[in-house]
Design a protein around this motif. Structure first.
Motif, mmCIF file in Angstrom:
data_model
loop_
_atom_site.group_PDB
_atom_site.id
_atom_site.type_symbol
_atom_site.label_atom_id
_atom_site.label_comp_id
_atom_site.label_asym_id
_atom_site.label_seq_id
_atom_site.Cartn_x
_atom_site.Cartn_y
_atom_site.Cartn_z
ATOM 1 N N LEU A 104 0.823 -1.208 0.000
ATOM 2 C CA LEU A 104 0.000 0.000 0.000
ATOM 3 C C LEU A 104 0.860 1.261 0.000
ATOM 4 O O LEU A 104 0.606 2.200 -0.761
ATOM 5 N N VAL A 105 1.883 1.274 0.853
ATOM 6 C CA VAL A 105 2.725 2.465 0.966
ATOM 7 C C VAL A 105 3.518 2.703 -0.316
ATOM 8 O O VAL A 105 3.577 3.827 -0.829
ATOM 9 N N LEU A 106 4.124 1.654 -0.851
ATOM 10 C CA LEU A 106 4.894 1.813 -2.088
ATOM 11 C C LEU A 106 3.992 2.163 -3.264
ATOM 12 O O LEU A 106 4.393 2.923 -4.152
ATOM 13 N N ALA A 155 10.979 14.261 -0.045
ATOM 14 C CA ALA A 155 9.876 15.136 0.364
ATOM 15 C C ALA A 155 8.522 14.481 0.119
ATOM 16 O O ALA A 155 7.582 14.654 0.907
ATOM 17 N N THR A 156 8.396 13.705 -0.952
ATOM 18 C CA THR A 156 7.144 13.002 -1.235
ATOM 19 C C THR A 156 6.861 11.950 -0.183
ATOM 20 O O THR A 156 5.726 11.806 0.292
ATOM 21 N N ALA A 157 7.891 11.195 0.210
ATOM 22 C CA ALA A 157 7.714 10.193 1.263
ATOM 23 C C ALA A 157 7.301 10.845 2.574
ATOM 24 O O ALA A 157 6.450 10.320 3.308
ATOM 25 N N LEU A 230 18.172 7.141 2.230
ATOM 26 C CA LEU A 230 17.841 6.642 3.562
ATOM 27 C C LEU A 230 16.643 7.366 4.166
ATOM 28 O O LEU A 230 15.798 6.741 4.826
ATOM 29 N N THR A 231 16.552 8.681 3.978
ATOM 30 C CA THR A 231 15.399 9.407 4.519
ATOM 31 C C THR A 231 14.114 8.997 3.810
ATOM 32 O O THR A 231 13.061 8.881 4.439
ATOM 33 N N THR A 232 14.202 8.760 2.505
ATOM 34 C CA THR A 232 13.020 8.275 1.781
ATOM 35 C C THR A 232 12.575 6.934 2.333
ATOM 36 O O THR A 232 11.379 6.720 2.598
ATOM 37 N N ALA A 233 13.523 6.019 2.523
ATOM 38 C CA ALA A 233 13.196 4.701 3.071
ATOM 39 C C ALA A 233 12.661 4.813 4.492
ATOM 40 O O ALA A 233 11.723 4.100 4.880
ATOM 41 N N TYR A 237 9.029 3.648 5.763
ATOM 42 C CA TYR A 237 8.934 2.647 6.832
ATOM 43 C C TYR A 237 8.009 3.140 7.948
ATOM 44 O O TYR A 237 7.167 2.382 8.454
ATOM 45 N N LEU A 238 8.171 4.392 8.344
ATOM 46 C CA LEU A 238 7.293 4.950 9.378
ATOM 47 C C LEU A 238 5.840 4.947 8.920
ATOM 48 O O LEU A 238 4.924 4.737 9.731
#
Length: 249
Positions: A104-106, A155-157, A230-233, A237-238
């Protein structure tokens, strides 16, 4: 064999993303955001920055504006992704379907990032039209575009995470705009005040714009590259953790 292919996470995420992307492309908001982005950045470069008076073959003033415009553009793209699902109650339906939280998130992320990528690709004709006016460094232009896409992904994540935490689109937009404003412009504190070096480094670490600066100068710094990845991932994840919490609440 078919069940094995459908169970493969990226394919299921892409299936959801394709559905979401069709909804974005059929919405007037997408075209409004695209026109605003292209017109505002062009007016900024040629009118406010007086590009033709600079007498320099550089696009740094053009790309330097992108982080600021993202503060408004990305919340518009991401605000309805999860907030609208919660408002209409369809999020419960999604959670009962045979998809994992990562599916769902991806799926949401691929759809939103595709929309942003389309808008960014529409900016390519502008630098192409300026090639005859000077000797541009193609490596620098490539680095600037790479930095913009990485900045947009992170920023999108973050925008999707804040949309997941919001109850409606208005709250998602305001929350995303405020948080993006902070992470984009927090590095201005280190430029405006004479802070201790350790404090300046600490503040700059959380600034997306600070990590974008190396790309805008034509430098491919692996530290900034991995920072955006890493920030995108991390934000994605959050997002899965928030969904999982609500699923079992």
């Amino acid at each position: 064999m078919k069940k094995c292919i459908q169970a493969y996470l990226p394919l299921r995420a892409f299936t959801l993303a394709r559905k979401e992307l069709k909804q974005y492309l059929n919405a007037p908001a997408f075209y409004g955001v695209a026109v605003f982005f292209l017109v505002f950045c062009s007016v900024w470069l040629f009118y406010f920055q007086r590009y033709f008076s600079m007498d320099q073959a550089t696009l740094r003033p053009y790309f330097a504006l992108f982080p600021l415009v993202f503060i408004l553009v990305i919340p518009v793209i991401t605000m309805k992704s999860w907030a609208e699902e919660r408002k209409t109650g369809t999020v419960e339906l999604l959670l009962t379907m045979p998809y994992t939280e990562w599916d769902l998130v991806l799926g949401k992320f691929f759809a939103c990032f595709s929309v942003l990528s389309i808008i960014l690709l529409l900016t390519i004709p502008l630098p192409l039209s300026l090639l005859r006016l000077g000797s541009f460094d193609p490596g620098t232009v490539f680095s600037e575009y790479l930095g913009v896409f990485l900045l947009g992904a992170s920023a999108t994540a973050l925008g999707l995470l804040l949309s997941c935490l919001s109850k409606n689109q208005a709250g998602a937009f305001l929350g995303s705009a405020v948080v993006l404003l902070v992470v984009m412009l927090i590095n201005m504190l280190t430029l405006s005040f004479n802070l201790p070096q350790w404090l300046a480094r600490f503040i700059n670490f959380f600034s997306l714009t600070h990590h974008f600066e190396s790309f805008s100068r034509g430098l491919l710094d692996t530290r900034d590259l991995f920072y955006f990845i890493l920030t995108t991932a991390l934000f994605l994840y959050l997002n899965t953790r928030v969904i999982l919490f609500r699923k079992w609440r």
